[in-house]
Design an enzyme around this catalytic site. Structure first.
Site, short mmCIF file in Angstrom:
data_model
loop_
_atom_site.label_atom_id
_atom_site.label_comp_id
_atom_site.label_asym_id
_atom_site.label_seq_id
_atom_site.Cartn_x
_atom_site.Cartn_y
_atom_site.Cartn_z
N SER A 336 6.13 36.52 17.21
CA SER A 336 5.01 36.34 16.28
C SER A 336 5.21 35.03 15.53
O SER A 336 6.26 34.39 15.64
CB SER A 336 4.91 37.52 15.30
N CYS A 337 4.21 34.64 14.75
CA CYS A 337 4.30 33.41 13.96
C CYS A 337 3.30 33.55 12.81
O CYS A 337 3.20 34.60 12.19
CB CYS A 337 4.03 32.19 14.82
#
Length: 380
Positions: A336-337
């Site tokens: 994720s980011c």
């Protein structure tokens, strides 16, 4: 959209100039209006013309040699095991009719860069523009979320892409947003896609030609892709479909899956944001988003998997970066980011390490941090 409007927005045909000997920034600018955001920008006029020589390729052979090497590109079999190709390989094979090149440049809002404007100023010859914000889920309030199968198929078909095509995608930073489009195509079942190692900067550093201005065909296709997305979400027929999707659900995760994973721990959750944002020491760039990270997740900031030229690290160095963060390459991973862009850079690196099944949490921290009922940890 009327073709006359498109015609009026162009200043004649496209032009080739050599990146090394004719820098576009030294040319006298003209102004014209961008089709996509109706703002004026500079187009550099009168670039030097150079011969653009490429050779045809066997679409079943490929080399991923490092940039700068001038080797025989017809000696190695094509493989989807390594997700990148070199600028030399692309230059050699650029004219093949079954190869399409996509400019997938996208920038953070605070960078104040407009990707479609930059595409029209300079792009790899023949490249199509892939609008990450435009080819997205129009029902979501989150930025550039994955569109539906039908919408993606319609948009990609409007760009003139077929299932038989080999694709090379690049961006204006090196390896950044191109990884997102690589992942999108794989989510919808298209494995024959590669990211250009080092992107447009490395292409230009090698002295290869870029194209100034955009052909009417490229602009029409980009506009048609946006219109196709709109039609699908409005329940209308989008037009002929040349790209059939085959959804791969294991490659994309939802908020509910991340919640479940906190308890079940079936996957290692790896966050591509900066350590300061991960720790909760730095505020999120978007308002209303809490700081911190998903409980139990690990942090591998995406620049750590790239070298100084923004190209993907070799496999041995990549392995060290993940292992140093406590990530086991023997166990499943979800990345994720902030908004699902740089999480795909980590997925690209994991693919190079033999983990093509790494998933991406599409909503990422912009979704997670905005919910009041999602758990958040900070590092004190």
């Amino acid at each position: 959209m009327a073709s006359s409007l498109l015609t009026r927005s162009l200043l004649g045909g496209h032009r080739l100039f050599n990146s090394a000997i004719s820098p576009i920034q030294n040319q006298k600018p003209r102004f014209f209006t961008s089709l996509f955001n109706k703002t004026l920008f500079h187009l550099k006029a009168n670039p030097a013309y150079t011969a653009h020589k490429t050779s045809y390729w066997n679409p079943r052979v490929m080399s991923s040699s490092a940039a700068g090497a001038r080797s025989d590109f017809s000696t190695k079999s094509v493989t989807v095991n390594d997700p990148v190709v070199s600028v030399d390989w692309l230059h050699t094979n650029l004219k093949d009719p079954d190869l399409k090149v996509l400019d997938a440049s996208w920038y953070m809002p605070d960078e104040q860069r407009n990707p479609i404007q930059e595409y029209q100023v300079a792009h790899i010859p023949g490249a199509l523009f892939f609008d990450i914000d435009g080819i997205s889920d129009r029902t979501s309030k989150l930025p550039h979320m994955l569109p539906s199968e039908e919408a993606f198929g319609a948009a990609v078909s409007a760009l003139g892409i077929d299932n038989k095509d080999d694709l090379v995608v690049y961006d204006g930073k090196g390896i950044f947003s191109a990884a997102r489009v690589w992942w999108m195509f794989r989510v919808f079942g298209h494995e024959r896609i590669w990211v250009l190692e080092g992107g447009l900067p490395r292409w230009r550093a090698a002295g290869y030609d870029v194209e100034s201005s955009a052909s009417g065909d490229a602009i029409l296709k980009a506009s048609a892709a946006s219109e196709a997305i709109e039609k699908v979400y409005q329940g209308q027929v989008a037009g002929p479909i040349t790209f059939e999707t085959k959804f791969q659900p294991h490659l994309v995760w939802t908020l509910e899956q991340v919640k479940q994973n906190i308890e079940e721990k079936t996957h290692q959750h790896v966050d591509a944001r900066s350590k300061a944002r991960f720790d909760g020491a730095a505020a999120e760039p978007r308002k209303g988003i809490r700081s911190g990270h998903v409980p139990g997740s690990k942090c591998v900031p995406f620049p750590q998997v790239l070298d100084g030229s923004q190209a993907l690290l070799p496999a041995d160095e990549l392995k060290k970066r993940f292992e140093q963060a406590g990530v086991s390459l023997e166990s499943p991973v979800v990345t994720s980011c902030g908004t699902g862009i740089t999480a795909c850079v980590l997925a690209l690196g994991l693919h190079r390490l033999g983990k093509p099944d790494a998933a991406v949490y599409d909503g990422s921290w912009t979704e997670w941090g905005a919910h009041s009922d999602t758990p958040v940890d900070t590092t004190q």
